[in-house]
Structures are given as structure tokens and as C-alpha cells.
Enzyme design. Structure first.
Site, PDB file in Angstrom:
ATOM      1  N   HIS A 130      38.957  38.516  44.423  1.00 44.66           N
ATOM      2  CA  HIS A 130      37.996  38.793  43.347  1.00 44.66           C
ATOM      3  C   HIS A 130      36.566  38.878  43.846  1.00 44.66           C
ATOM      4  CE1 HIS A 130      41.181  37.110  40.333  1.00 44.66           C
ATOM      5  NE2 HIS A 130      41.429  38.337  40.708  1.00 44.66           N
ATOM      6  N   CYS A 166      23.564  53.344  46.475  1.00 43.50           N
ATOM      7  CA  CYS A 166      23.614  53.703  47.918  1.00 43.50           C
ATOM      8  C   CYS A 166      24.920  53.264  48.575  1.00 43.50           C
ATOM      9  CB  CYS A 166      22.481  52.998  48.667  1.00 43.50           C
ATOM     10  SG  CYS A 166      20.918  53.078  47.855  1.00 43.50           S
ATOM     11  N   THR A 216      45.807  27.217  40.622  1.00 47.92           N
ATOM     12  CA  THR A 216      45.615  28.410  39.807  1.00 47.92           C
ATOM     13  C   THR A 216      46.515  28.341  38.573  1.00 47.92           C
ATOM     14  OG1 THR A 216      45.666  30.833  39.723  1.00 47.92           O
ATOM     15  CG2 THR A 216      47.281  29.784  41.185  1.00 47.92           C
TER      16      THR A 216
HETATM   17  C1  BV8 Z   1      42.471  44.849  36.518  1.00 54.28           C
HETATM   18  C2  BV8 Z   1      35.575  37.061  38.258  1.00 54.28           C
HETATM   19  C3  BV8 Z   1      42.895  47.159  36.276  1.00 54.28           C
HETATM   20  C4  BV8 Z   1      35.183  36.254  39.359  1.00 54.28           C
HETATM   21  C5  BV8 Z   1      37.650  36.892  37.192  1.00 54.28           C
HETATM   22  C6  BV8 Z   1      47.042  41.738  29.373  1.00 54.28           C
HETATM   23  C7  BV8 Z   1      48.113  41.356  30.168  1.00 54.28           C
HETATM   24  C8  BV8 Z   1      48.017  41.350  31.560  1.00 54.28           C
HETATM   25  C9  BV8 Z   1      46.832  41.725  32.182  1.00 54.28           C
HETATM   26  C10 BV8 Z   1      45.776  42.087  31.388  1.00 54.28           C
HETATM   27  C11 BV8 Z   1      45.870  42.105  29.992  1.00 54.28           C
HETATM   28  N1  BV8 Z   1      44.665  42.494  29.508  1.00 54.28           N
HETATM   29  C12 BV8 Z   1      43.828  42.734  30.550  1.00 54.28           C
HETATM   30  C13 BV8 Z   1      44.503  42.500  31.672  1.00 54.28           C
HETATM   31  C14 BV8 Z   1      44.000  42.626  33.019  1.00 54.28           C
HETATM   32  C15 BV8 Z   1      43.099  41.437  33.382  1.00 54.28           C
HETATM   33  C16 BV8 Z   1      43.800  40.119  33.150  1.00 54.28           C
HETATM   34  O1  BV8 Z   1      44.605  39.695  33.946  1.00 54.28           O
HETATM   35  N2  BV8 Z   1      43.480  39.470  32.014  1.00 54.28           N
HETATM   36  C17 BV8 Z   1      44.158  38.219  31.707  1.00 54.28           C
HETATM   37  C18 BV8 Z   1      43.135  37.125  31.391  1.00 54.28           C
HETATM   38  C19 BV8 Z   1      45.098  38.460  30.533  1.00 54.28           C
HETATM   39  N3  BV8 Z   1      42.858  41.599  34.797  1.00 54.28           N
HETATM   40  C20 BV8 Z   1      41.824  42.341  35.196  1.00 54.28           C
HETATM   41  O2  BV8 Z   1      41.014  42.850  34.463  1.00 54.28           O
HETATM   42  C21 BV8 Z   1      41.751  42.573  36.695  1.00 54.28           C
HETATM   43  N4  BV8 Z   1      41.559  43.970  36.925  1.00 54.28           N
HETATM   44  O3  BV8 Z   1      43.497  44.571  35.975  1.00 54.28           O
HETATM   45  O4  BV8 Z   1      42.055  46.123  36.737  1.00 54.28           O
HETATM   46  C22 BV8 Z   1      42.366  48.408  36.839  1.00 54.28           C
HETATM   47  C23 BV8 Z   1      43.172  49.161  37.709  1.00 54.28           C
HETATM   48  C24 BV8 Z   1      42.677  50.343  38.203  1.00 54.28           C
HETATM   49  C25 BV8 Z   1      41.398  50.789  37.862  1.00 54.28           C
HETATM   50  C26 BV8 Z   1      40.590  50.011  37.010  1.00 54.28           C
HETATM   51  C27 BV8 Z   1      41.070  48.815  36.489  1.00 54.28           C
HETATM   52  C28 BV8 Z   1      40.577  41.813  37.290  1.00 54.28           C
HETATM   53  C29 BV8 Z   1      40.848  40.336  37.223  1.00 54.28           C
HETATM   54  C30 BV8 Z   1      39.706  39.542  37.901  1.00 54.28           C
HETATM   55  C31 BV8 Z   1      38.867  38.936  36.823  1.00 54.28           C
HETATM   56  N5  BV8 Z   1      37.817  38.157  37.439  1.00 54.28           N
HETATM   57  N6  BV8 Z   1      36.544  36.300  37.503  1.00 54.28           N
HETATM   58  C32 BV8 Z   1      34.430  35.090  38.847  1.00 54.28           C
HETATM   59  O5  BV8 Z   1      33.577  35.266  37.966  1.00 54.28           O
HETATM   60  O6  BV8 Z   1      34.716  34.026  39.365  1.00 54.28           O
HETATM   61  S1  BV8 Z   1      38.794  35.968  36.367  1.00 54.28           S
HETATM   62  C33 BV8 Z   1      38.816  34.366  36.873  1.00 54.28           C
HETATM   63  O7  BV8 Z   1      40.182  33.948  36.705  1.00 54.28           O
HETATM   64  C34 BV8 Z   1      38.482  34.072  38.308  1.00 54.28           C
HETATM   65  O8  BV8 Z   1      38.464  35.191  39.153  1.00 54.28           O
HETATM   66  C35 BV8 Z   1      39.615  33.173  38.711  1.00 54.28           C
HETATM   67  O9  BV8 Z   1      39.806  33.185  40.059  1.00 54.28           O
HETATM   68  C36 BV8 Z   1      40.727  33.774  37.977  1.00 54.28           C
HETATM   69  C37 BV8 Z   1      41.966  32.938  37.887  1.00 54.28           C
HETATM   70  O10 BV8 Z   1      41.618  31.659  37.395  1.00 54.28           O
HETATM   71  P1  BV8 Z   1      42.158  30.398  38.248  1.00 54.28           P
HETATM   72  O11 BV8 Z   1      41.630  30.508  39.631  1.00 54.28           O
HETATM   73  O12 BV8 Z   1      43.618  30.287  38.077  1.00 54.28           O
HETATM   74  O13 BV8 Z   1      41.383  29.213  37.553  1.00 54.28           O
HETATM   75  P2  BV8 Z   1      41.727  28.488  36.155  1.00 54.28           P
HETATM   76  O14 BV8 Z   1      40.499  27.774  35.716  1.00 54.28           O
HETATM   77  O15 BV8 Z   1      42.382  29.449  35.214  1.00 54.28           O
HETATM   78  O16 BV8 Z   1      42.848  27.405  36.559  1.00 54.28           O
HETATM   79  C38 BV8 Z   1      42.499  26.331  37.407  1.00 54.28           C
HETATM   80  C39 BV8 Z   1      43.775  25.565  37.713  1.00 54.28           C
HETATM   81  O17 BV8 Z   1      43.453  24.513  38.623  1.00 54.28           O
HETATM   82  C40 BV8 Z   1      44.408  24.908  36.499  1.00 54.28           C
HETATM   83  O18 BV8 Z   1      45.796  25.224  36.463  1.00 54.28           O
HETATM   84  C41 BV8 Z   1      44.218  23.398  36.748  1.00 54.28           C
HETATM   85  O19 BV8 Z   1      45.316  22.643  36.261  1.00 54.28           O
HETATM   86  C42 BV8 Z   1      44.157  23.341  38.237  1.00 54.28           C
HETATM   87  N7  BV8 Z   1      43.397  22.209  38.794  1.00 54.28           N
HETATM   88  C43 BV8 Z   1      42.351  21.538  38.248  1.00 54.28           C
HETATM   89  N8  BV8 Z   1      41.945  20.562  39.103  1.00 54.28           N
HETATM   90  C44 BV8 Z   1      42.731  20.654  40.211  1.00 54.28           C
HETATM   91  C45 BV8 Z   1      43.660  21.695  40.020  1.00 54.28           C
HETATM   92  N9  BV8 Z   1      44.577  22.035  40.941  1.00 54.28           N
HETATM   93  C46 BV8 Z   1      44.604  21.313  42.092  1.00 54.28           C
HETATM   94  N10 BV8 Z   1      43.744  20.294  42.361  1.00 54.28           N
HETATM   95  C47 BV8 Z   1      42.806  19.940  41.442  1.00 54.28           C
HETATM   96  N11 BV8 Z   1      41.959  18.912  41.716  1.00 54.28           N
END
Ligand code: BV8
Length: 237
Positions: free
Chosen positions: A117, A128, A184
Site C-alpha cells: 500500500h 512529472c 491484519t
Molecule cells: C483496489 C491506505 C481496484 C494506506 C488503505 C467490496 C468487496 C471487496 C473489495 C472491495 C469492495 N469495495 C471496494 C473494494 C476494494 C477495496 C477494499 O478492499 N475495500 C474493503 C474495505 C471492502 N480495496 C481497494 O480499494 C484497493 N484497490 O481494489 O483497486 C482497482 C484495480 C484496477 C484499477 C483501479 C482500481 C486498495 C486497498 C488499499 C487501501 N488503503 N490504507 C494507509 O492510509 O495506511 S486501507 C488500510 O487497511 C491500510 O492500508 C491497512 O494496511 C489495510 C488493512 O488493515 P490492517 O492492516 O489489517 O489493519 P486493521 O486495523 O484492519 O487490523 C489490525 C489487526 O491487528 C486486527 O485484527 C487486530 O486484532 C490486530 N492486532 C492489534 N494489536 C495487535 C494485533 N495483532 C498482533 N499484535 C498486536 N499487538
């Protein structure tokens, strides 16, 4: 039986670490979902997508500069260091594929990281095509010298992922014998489905997460603990 189900890294020739925001939680970097998550506080459609940037680049930069300042105060934790050390000891056998943009794997000693990401610390000029590493927190010079706004080099919702990064990630994941998913929630695509390529190739899949996730059923072993605690156990450190 230890919590780590007697899995140890030396038993596997090639290993992929597939990480999300949870591996940086112990460093103080907020996760996205769950208590105090970034998307609980901020509507990504206002602050972290191309339409928001085109509409109001200053507002988007305010959000990303605030994140730069938070992350700049955070240090890599034991989990990042264990993975970084392992990659140093076994270059070529250990790959890191992360959804995180915080740069903590690299600061924690990793040599190569596939950043699915993008990175909070890179900016690009869409006029550019220039891409630059800019570590300032906050970044004050927000425009390239051509006059266009620097765009955070981050994959926002609706953005395609970088083809080369995806290809390299799938290649590493399809060749590994062990995939360890860490911190994740498995709800963001296409990243969330990448571990399935390891499953298809017959690898052992391990999930490290205190909570069950949307992808837990795909894993052979689910280690319910924190990233640093479980990685220390697996590494016997
Ligand atoms: C794309 C930017 C197409 C970076 C982020 C419907 C169904 C399926 C897909 C879609 C849909 N509608 C839309 C989509 C597509 C969409 C998507 O997936 N949406 C989801 C929400 C439904 N995806 C996109 O748009 C992607 N692009 O599909 O493009 C395309 C193709 C061709 C041409 C044009 C377009 C782009 C996705 C990237 C989005 N960017 N953020 C930033 O700002 O940081 S999203 C964001 O979520 C971050 O990137 C992050 O990395 C990502 C995933 O989150 P996690 O890392 O899992 O973090 P989260 O907080 O959720 O979970 C943390 C976990 O840690 C928890 O489980 C917790 O229990 C655990 N935890 C906590 N403490 C600890 C721990 N684990 C271990 N130790 C600990 N101490």
C-alpha cells in the site's frame, strides 16, 4: 505444548511474513479498525482517497502530516526486529510483504520489504512522474518545484496496487513453505487474499493475532497473542 504449537522457523526453507497494522500496534502506531482505529475517527473519503486529494489537497496533507508526526515518534518493536534479524541471517529465504505504510519494518532492520500500500515516507508528482523519499514530519514543502502538489505515494481505496510490488509479493508467497500473517484483519482486498496463494501451493499458514479474523479459517495454526510475544516464541528468542 507451547502457544506456538511447536512451529519453528528453522524447519522451513522459505518464509513469508505478511503483515498489517497490528504488528506496529505495540510501537504505538494506531491500527485502522477496532478501538481507536484510524477509520473510526477519520472518513477515508474525506482524507485518504484520490477524490479527496483532487478536491482539497491541503486537507489531505493535514491528515497525512499528522500521521507522519505520530509515526516519527514511534520506534520499531521486538516483532519488527525479530523479522528483520531473520531476514538478515537468511537473505533470499525470508520475504516481508506488508500492508503497512509506516516504514517500521525497514527501521527495524529489514533489508527488503514489499510495501503493498505504498509508504507514508514517499511522495510523487503526478505531473512529472517524480517519486521522492521525504522523511520530514511534518512535510512543509507540499509542492514539487513544477508547481504541482506532492501526492502521498500511498495506495488509497480505489487505487490500483503497484503491478511490480504485487507480482514480487505473489512470487514470494507462491514459493514459500511457511507464511506467517501478523496483525491484519484480512478485510482489505486484493491484499487479504494473497495468503491464499501460499495455501494453494501447499505451504503451512500461521496467523498471529489476539483476535480471530475474516481469514482465520484459511490458517493451519492461529496463535492468539501479540506480534512480539508470538514471534519471540516462534524464533525461540
Ligand atoms: C483496489 C491506505 C481496484 C494506506 C488503505 C467490496 C468487496 C471487496 C473489495 C472491495 C469492495 N469495495 C471496494 C473494494 C476494494 C477495496 C477494499 O478492499 N475495500 C474493503 C474495505 C471492502 N480495496 C481497494 O480499494 C484497493 N484497490 O481494489 O483497486 C482497482 C484495480 C484496477 C484499477 C483501479 C482500481 C486498495 C486497498 C488499499 C487501501 N488503503 N490504507 C494507509 O492510509 O495506511 S486501507 C488500510 O487497511 C491500510 O492500508 C491497512 O494496511 C489495510 C488493512 O488493515 P490492517 O492492516 O489489517 O489493519 P486493521 O486495523 O484492519 O487490523 C489490525 C489487526 O491487528 C486486527 O485484527 C487486530 O486484532 C490486530 N492486532 C492489534 N494489536 C495487535 C494485533 N495483532 C498482533 N499484535 C498486536 N499487538
Amino acid at each position: 505444548m507451547t502457544k506456538s504449537n511447536n512451529i519453528s522457523f528453522e524447519k522451513f526453507e522459505r518464509i513469508v511474513f505478511f503483515t498489517g497494522a497490528g504488528i506496529s500496534a505495540e510501537s504505538g502506531v494506531p491500527t485502522f479498525r477496532g478501538k481507536g482505529g484510524i477509520w473510526e475517527k477519520y472518513d477515508y473519503e474525506q482524507y485518504a482517497c484520490q477524490a479527496a486529494f483532487d478536491r482539497d489537497p491541503e486537507k489531505v496533507w493535514e491528515f497525512h502530516n499528522a500521521r507522519r508526526e505520530v509515526v516519527a515518534r514511534c520506534e520499531p518493536n521486538r516483532g519488527h526486529e525479530i523479522i528483520g534479524q531473520l531476514q538478515k541471517e537468511r537473505p533470499g529465504d525470508v520475504a516481508i510483504v506488508t500492508q503497512n505504510i509506516d516504514g517500521l519494518h525497514l527501521r527495524g532492520g529489514a533489508m527488503t520489504v514489499h510495501e503493498l500500500h505504498g509508504s507514508l515516507w514517499r511522495v510523487r508528482c503526478e505531473r512529472c512522474g517524480v517519486v521522492e523519499q521525504r522523511l520530514e514530519a511534518p512535510l512543509t514543502e507540499l509542492q514539487h518545484d513544477c508547481g504541482a502538489w506532492w501526492r502521498p505515494d500511498i495506495v488509497w481505496f480505489g487505487d490500483a496496487l503497484d503491478g511490480e510490488v504485487i507480482e514480487a509479493s505473489i512470487e514470494a508467497i507462491s514459493r514459500c513453505q511457511l507464511l506467517v500473517s501478523i496483525g491484519t484483519s484480512g478485510v482489505v482486498f486484493p491484499a487479504a487474499q494473497l495468503p491464499l496463494a501460499a495455501k494453494k501451493a501447499g505451504s503451512t499458514l500461521v496467523e498471529i493475532n489476539p483476535e480471530p479474523t475474516a481469514m482465520s479459517d484459511a490458517y493451519d495454526h492461529c496463535l492468539r497473542g501479540s506480534a512480539s510475544e508470538m514471534l519471540a516464541e516462534l524464533a525461540g528468542r
